[in-house]
Design a protein around this motif. Sequence first.
Motif, PDB file in Angstrom:
ATOM      1  N   LEU A   1      23.667  -8.896  35.255  1.00 44.78           N
ATOM      2  CA  LEU A   1      22.847  -9.502  34.137  1.00 44.78           C
ATOM      3  C   LEU A   1      23.362 -10.022  33.443  1.00 44.78           C
TER       4      LEU A   1
ATOM      5  N   ARG B   1      26.316  -0.143  43.529  1.00 47.01           N
ATOM      6  CA  ARG B   1      25.030  -1.012  43.111  1.00 47.01           C
ATOM      7  C   ARG B   1      24.765  -1.559  41.544  1.00 47.01           C
ATOM      8  N   ALA B   2      25.157  -0.217  40.811  1.00 43.28           N
ATOM      9  CA  ALA B   2      24.872  -0.393  39.119  1.00 43.28           C
ATOM     10  C   ALA B   2      26.192  -1.688  38.844  1.00 43.28           C
TER      11      ALA B   2
ATOM     12  N   TYR C   1      19.519  -5.406  26.145  1.00 46.11           N
ATOM     13  CA  TYR C   1      18.803  -4.558  26.793  1.00 46.11           C
ATOM     14  C   TYR C   1      19.605  -4.311  28.124  1.00 46.11           C
ATOM     15  N   PHE C   2      19.508  -4.910  29.031  1.00 44.52           N
ATOM     16  CA  PHE C   2      19.553  -4.821  30.177  1.00 44.52           C
ATOM     17  C   PHE C   2      21.141  -5.019  31.307  1.00 44.52           C
TER      18      PHE C   2
ATOM     19  N   ASP D   1      26.778  15.130  32.831  1.00 43.28           N
ATOM     20  CA  ASP D   1      27.306  14.550  32.820  1.00 43.28           C
ATOM     21  C   ASP D   1      28.294  13.290  31.516  1.00 43.28           C
TER      22      ASP D   1
ATOM     23  N   TRP E   1      23.989  -3.245  28.995  1.00 44.19           N
ATOM     24  CA  TRP E   1      24.838  -1.903  28.887  1.00 44.19           C
ATOM     25  C   TRP E   1      25.904  -1.916  29.601  1.00 44.19           C
TER      26      TRP E   1
ATOM     27  N   HIS F   1      26.039   6.036  29.831  1.00 40.67           N
ATOM     28  CA  HIS F   1      24.677   4.963  29.214  1.00 40.67           C
ATOM     29  C   HIS F   1      24.026   4.777  27.866  1.00 40.67           C
TER      30      HIS F   1
ATOM     31  N   MET G   1      30.764   4.342  37.384  1.00 37.55           N
ATOM     32  CA  MET G   1      29.057   4.501  37.936  1.00 37.55           C
ATOM     33  C   MET G   1      29.006   3.454  39.937  1.00 37.55           C
ATOM     34  N   SER G   2      28.770   3.518  40.388  1.00 38.55           N
ATOM     35  CA  SER G   2      28.022   3.338  41.737  1.00 38.55           C
ATOM     36  C   SER G   2      28.209   2.077  41.667  1.00 38.55           C
TER      37      SER G   2
ATOM     38  N   ALA H   1      25.026  -5.141  39.905  1.00 41.33           N
ATOM     39  CA  ALA H   1      23.084  -5.279  38.900  1.00 41.33           C
ATOM     40  C   ALA H   1      23.709  -5.512  37.377  1.00 41.33           C
TER      41      ALA H   1
ATOM     42  N   ILE I   1      29.493  10.346  32.205  1.00 39.01           N
ATOM     43  CA  ILE I   1      29.229   8.667  31.998  1.00 39.01           C
ATOM     44  C   ILE I   1      27.138   8.752  31.108  1.00 39.01           C
ATOM     45  N   LEU I   2      26.166  10.648  31.817  1.00 36.02           N
ATOM     46  CA  LEU I   2      25.253   9.699  30.825  1.00 36.02           C
ATOM     47  C   LEU I   2      25.605   9.556  29.447  1.00 36.02           C
TER      48      LEU I   2
END
Lengths: 537, 94
Positions: free
Chosen positions: A325, A317-318, A302-303, A245, A305, A251, A314-315, A321, A247-248
């Motif tokens: 943030l 919802r992500a 941290y949250f 992946d 990125w 991340h 990405m989804s 979020a 996209i991983l």
Amino acid sequence: MSASTATASEHVSFLEYKGKYKGILGWILSTDHKRVGLLYLYTMLVFFSLAATLGLLMKLQLIAPGYTIMGPQTYNAMFTVHGIIMIFVIVVPGLPAVFGNFFLPLMIGAKDVAFPKLNLASWWIYIIGILVVLSSQFVGGWPDTGWTFYAPYSFRTPANVLPALFGAFILGFSSILTGINFVVTIHRMRAPGMTWFKMPLFPWTLYATAWIQVLATPVIGITLLLTVMERVWGIGIFDPNLGGDPILYQHLFWIYSHPAVYIMILPGLGVISEIIPVFSRKRIYGYKAIVLSSLAIAFVGYFVWGHHMFTSGMSGRALFAFSFLTFLVAIPSAIKVFNWVATMYKGSLNLQTPFYWAVSFIFVFMVGGFSGLTLGSLAANVHIHDTHFVVAHFHFIVFGGTGFSFMAALHYWFSKMFGRMYDRGWANTGWVVFFAGFLTLYLPMFGLGMQGMPRRYYDYLPEFHAGNIISSLGAILMIAGAAIVIVNLVRSARHGEKTSEKNPWGGKTLEWETDTPPTFENWEDIPSVEERPYEYK
Amino acid sequence: MSEEKHHISSYTSHFLVLGALLLLTAVSVAVTSLEMGKYDTLVAMLIAGTKAAIVLTWFMHLRFDNKIYAIFTVAVIVLFLLVLYITFFDYSYR
């Protein structure tokens, strides 16, 4: 160390101190935190000059559409190496490695960092990392992936990516070791009476930064190593053809690299928090708010990125979020700005070079911050993602933030570091030219991005020509400003007016109580602390 | 630092930790034969997490050290879990 050596060293500055080794060995094998800090400074000066030259060449290429001075492959290599050096060699280690090393023990009343040998090892690892990155030029040519090494291009490009990946991997270790050293130093070595809330703000930001260095850097190490394995053995983690992946990769890369932005900027915020009260002759407004906002930036940072990946697939919802943030992290950043402005309000302003750099920092940081909010907004991001708008925002934050605070710190602490004072006229001239050049270089990029000019292209459509001409001329002006500043400081470090004045700016923190320049072990007797810092009556 | 008391673990404690780790390793191998679908990874992570907790608590002396170390360790684990949780905002809803 023998007792007689220790006695003799008490009144000899660290610059003149004769240890076990002489000459250059006395520097590159020294575990004295001040010498290690200066080793980082000299190294960064060399590589900043190289990376800035690459940046200037890129802007000269963009002064007109089509081929000007280089072709696409060279341009790709230029922005890649420019990015790798500037990010991994200059701005990530930047303020902690130079001013953290030099001033952390002085500001908390310690004789050195907790692990002096580890500190020197960090610099050596840093040098090895740089050499590995640069070796690519001699063993197959420079990489062309950009400093982000995105999958799947980074394991498909025929360009030579492995040395840069390995080099960045090694540089990470240097960062982790510095972080461990600072956390332990701050926990264990503060002077008697220096409770947590009597600690100056620069060490506080170093503390928050050090935790990010320790906790986030391993993630990029693993990610880069996985990319090496993907490229060499095709293990199928990121390669979609093998079930991986891509996209991983993004991340993992940004789980480190966004907190890394706070590694770059937090110590800069600390420097500004030191300078503003000293040159306003006022107690800092909202000391605890600044401390807690530093910790909050480190934590929330941290949250967020995912805001680098809004168009990656990405989804939904992500996306929501990460956008939320991102807006959240702006709050502690804004708290600091309000506190600095409130500190200056009705202060007795002392208009000196460090203060000029500090207030211009606030301006560029605000422009960078607000343009960051524009990018954090999902709908706007889709339009301006990967355009020159992002390049402008990024440079306002990273170069404007870290670069301006670095210069502010250098002009603020220069006499303490070298026992000489710079020429203030040239210093102010350099700041004016640099600041004007900086704005001329980067402001037009916001417009170019809004018009739709993508980043990382060596060519562009004719309608982007005017903005690029202004921007390229700005680059020349900014480099001229940087040259004035650097030549003035380098010359002054060798030939400037000698000074042994302990406290030229009237600072209230401990480093101003040591000799100028400090002795080998900083203090004859460890000081005890009774007052809070910045107690101006 | 020389005034601080250092706990010295007994051999019994070391052997108990070793036994627990070996037992959990055997369990983690054994569960691979079970078909648990999407819970496969969760179970494997729980076993690995338990092993790590045993090592941290007894072998690395967190249980006997100053509480500040335990607090920082837990804080880091919480941070890590939050990062994982947010990552799965993407993977769970893609």
